[in-house]
Design an enzyme around this catalytic site. Sequence first.
Site, PDB file in Angstrom:
ATOM      1  N   LYS A 157      14.574  -8.349  -0.162  1.00 22.78           N
ATOM      2  CA  LYS A 157      15.426  -8.237  -1.358  1.00 22.78           C
ATOM      3  C   LYS A 157      15.547  -9.602  -2.023  1.00 22.78           C
ATOM      4  CE  LYS A 157      18.202  -4.463   0.371  1.00 22.78           C
ATOM      5  NZ  LYS A 157      19.386  -4.112   1.127  1.00 22.78           N
ATOM      6  N   LYS A 184      24.796 -18.465   3.969  1.00 20.89           N
ATOM      7  CA  LYS A 184      25.814 -19.279   3.285  1.00 20.89           C
ATOM      8  C   LYS A 184      25.382 -19.579   1.856  1.00 20.89           C
ATOM      9  CE  LYS A 184      24.941 -22.821   6.362  1.00 20.89           C
ATOM     10  NZ  LYS A 184      24.858 -24.134   6.984  1.00 20.89           N
ATOM     11  N   HIS A 197       0.852  -1.185   0.000  1.00 15.95           N
ATOM     12  CA  HIS A 197       0.000   0.000   0.000  1.00 15.95           C
ATOM     13  C   HIS A 197       0.888   1.236   0.000  1.00 15.95           C
ATOM     14  CE1 HIS A 197      -3.907  -1.891   0.946  1.00 15.95           C
ATOM     15  NE2 HIS A 197      -3.150  -2.811   1.537  1.00 15.95           N
TER      16      HIS A 197
HETATM   17  C1  LIG Z   1      17.695 -22.034   7.720  1.00 17.74           C
HETATM   18  C2  LIG Z   1      18.018 -23.356   8.384  1.00 17.74           C
HETATM   19  C3  LIG Z   1      17.725 -24.520   7.426  1.00 17.74           C
HETATM   20  C4  LIG Z   1      19.513 -23.293   8.666  1.00 17.74           C
HETATM   21  O1  LIG Z   1      19.936 -24.450   9.287  1.00 17.74           O
HETATM   22  P1  LIG Z   1      21.541 -24.678   9.532  1.00 17.74           P
HETATM   23  O2  LIG Z   1      22.243 -24.733   8.203  1.00 17.74           O
HETATM   24  O3  LIG Z   1      21.666 -25.843  10.427  1.00 17.74           O
HETATM   25  O4  LIG Z   1      21.988 -23.318  10.192  1.00 17.74           O
HETATM   26  P2  LIG Z   1      22.715 -23.093  11.586  1.00 17.74           P
HETATM   27  O5  LIG Z   1      21.841 -23.526  12.701  1.00 17.74           O
HETATM   28  O6  LIG Z   1      24.106 -23.656  11.469  1.00 17.74           O
HETATM   29  O7  LIG Z   1      22.802 -21.502  11.644  1.00 17.74           O
HETATM   30  C5  LIG Z   1      23.743 -20.746  10.911  1.00 17.74           C
HETATM   31  C6  LIG Z   1      23.556 -19.287  11.304  1.00 17.74           C
HETATM   32  O8  LIG Z   1      22.288 -18.851  10.758  1.00 17.74           O
HETATM   33  C7  LIG Z   1      21.430 -18.395  11.804  1.00 17.74           C
HETATM   34  N1  LIG Z   1      20.073 -18.864  11.495  1.00 17.74           N
HETATM   35  C8  LIG Z   1      19.709 -20.111  11.142  1.00 17.74           C
HETATM   36  N2  LIG Z   1      18.384 -20.157  10.928  1.00 17.74           N
HETATM   37  C9  LIG Z   1      17.914 -18.928  11.178  1.00 17.74           C
HETATM   38  C10 LIG Z   1      16.623 -18.363  11.130  1.00 17.74           C
HETATM   39  N3  LIG Z   1      15.572 -19.099  10.778  1.00 17.74           N
HETATM   40  N4  LIG Z   1      16.480 -17.059  11.396  1.00 17.74           N
HETATM   41  C11 LIG Z   1      17.574 -16.313  11.763  1.00 17.74           C
HETATM   42  N5  LIG Z   1      18.824 -16.790  11.813  1.00 17.74           N
HETATM   43  C12 LIG Z   1      18.985 -18.094  11.535  1.00 17.74           C
HETATM   44  C13 LIG Z   1      21.982 -19.056  13.063  1.00 17.74           C
HETATM   45  O9  LIG Z   1      21.623 -18.302  14.210  1.00 17.74           O
HETATM   46  C14 LIG Z   1      23.463 -19.060  12.788  1.00 17.74           C
HETATM   47  O10 LIG Z   1      23.972 -17.784  13.028  1.00 17.74           O
HETATM   48  P3  LIG Z   1      25.438 -17.593  13.738  1.00 17.74           P
HETATM   49  O11 LIG Z   1      26.415 -18.225  12.786  1.00 17.74           O
HETATM   50  O12 LIG Z   1      25.579 -16.106  13.852  1.00 17.74           O
HETATM   51  O13 LIG Z   1      25.341 -18.316  15.033  1.00 17.74           O
HETATM   52  C15 LIG Z   1      17.188 -23.576   9.683  1.00 17.74           C
HETATM   53  O14 LIG Z   1      17.687 -22.760  10.738  1.00 17.74           O
HETATM   54  C16 LIG Z   1      15.729 -23.225   9.478  1.00 17.74           C
HETATM   55  O15 LIG Z   1      15.259 -22.076   9.648  1.00 17.74           O
HETATM   56  N6  LIG Z   1      14.939 -24.274   9.089  1.00 17.74           N
HETATM   57  C17 LIG Z   1      13.540 -24.151   8.792  1.00 17.74           C
HETATM   58  C18 LIG Z   1      12.777 -25.283   9.484  1.00 17.74           C
HETATM   59  C19 LIG Z   1      11.327 -25.309   9.107  1.00 17.74           C
HETATM   60  O16 LIG Z   1      10.722 -24.306   8.820  1.00 17.74           O
HETATM   61  N7  LIG Z   1      10.793 -26.500   9.095  1.00 17.74           N
HETATM   62  C20 LIG Z   1       9.416 -26.677   8.648  1.00 17.74           C
HETATM   63  C21 LIG Z   1       9.291 -27.948   7.900  1.00 17.74           C
HETATM   64  S1  LIG Z   1       9.257 -27.685   6.147  1.00 17.74           S
END
Ligand SMILES: CC(C)(COP(=O)(O)OP(=O)(O)OC[C@H]1O[C@@H](n2cnc3c(N)ncnc32)[C@H](O)[C@@H]1OP(=O)(O)O)[C@@H](O)C(=O)NCCC(=O)NCCS
Length: 171
Positions: free
Chosen positions: A150, A167, A97
């Site tokens: 973004k 990453k 909006h």
């Molecule tokens: C995004 C995701 C896959 C990353 O998993 P991962 O590769 O194991 O990542 P890590 O836990 O090693 O985290 C890496 C960094 O990202 C950050 N991070 C990870 N997920 C995050 C999130 N959702 N929001 C904010 N920061 C996040 C961590 O705090 C960490 O930060 P740091 O290095 O400063 O400590 C996971 O955190 C996630 O959000 N999964 C979604 C799960 C879901 O929705 N499931 C539903 C079923 S479909």
Amino acid sequence: MTLSEVIRLLTKKKVILFLRTRAIVDRTVILAQSKLIHLAPRVRINNYTVIKPHNAFVRIGKGTIIGESCVIYGHGGITIGDNCLIAPNVSIMAIEHEYSESGKLYFNQPLKFKGIKIGNNVWIGASATILDGVEIGDNSIVGAGSVVRKSVPANTLVAGVPAKEIKKLEP
Ligand SMILES: CC(C)(COP(=O)(O)OP(=O)(O)OC[C@H]1O[C@@H](n2cnc3c(N)ncnc32)[C@H](O)[C@@H]1OP(=O)(O)O)[C@@H](O)C(=O)NCCC(=O)NCCS
């Protein structure tokens, strides 16, 4: 999924939809303006999700799974690719909006939209929000609870509010 499971999940209306699209849509899903929603074969949409194209379109590619309680507003047009995983409670909002006219209610100010494009094999974590104008490249991941303002390149994991790159992923 067996044929009897498919039949149990679907109302008569959904059976017609299934025969037309080969998509599985749970009983409580709301598909407004369904002619503007294109579901490819093997799309799966779980309960309580609401999809409203708002006179534009929502296209969902083959094999994509949409979890429970997602809300998808299509004003600027939304394309979701093949084999994506959209977790529960995700919002995809192709609409903004205007808010520049002070004293005028926001909902009476003009709408603006560019649309949203999500590539193939994208995983969007639970309760993430994807805002208008965003494109998400193939094989990328959006962390749970993120707000994506973004665009995200292919093969990239983003997370946070606002979502930032965490990453790169192997293609
Ligand atoms: C995004 C995701 C896959 C990353 O998993 P991962 O590769 O194991 O990542 P890590 O836990 O090693 O985290 C890496 C960094 O990202 C950050 N991070 C990870 N997920 C995050 C999130 N959702 N929001 C904010 N920061 C996040 C961590 O705090 C960490 O930060 P740091 O290095 O400063 O400590 C996971 O955190 C996630 O959000 N999964 C979604 C799960 C879901 O929705 N499931 C539903 C079923 S479909």
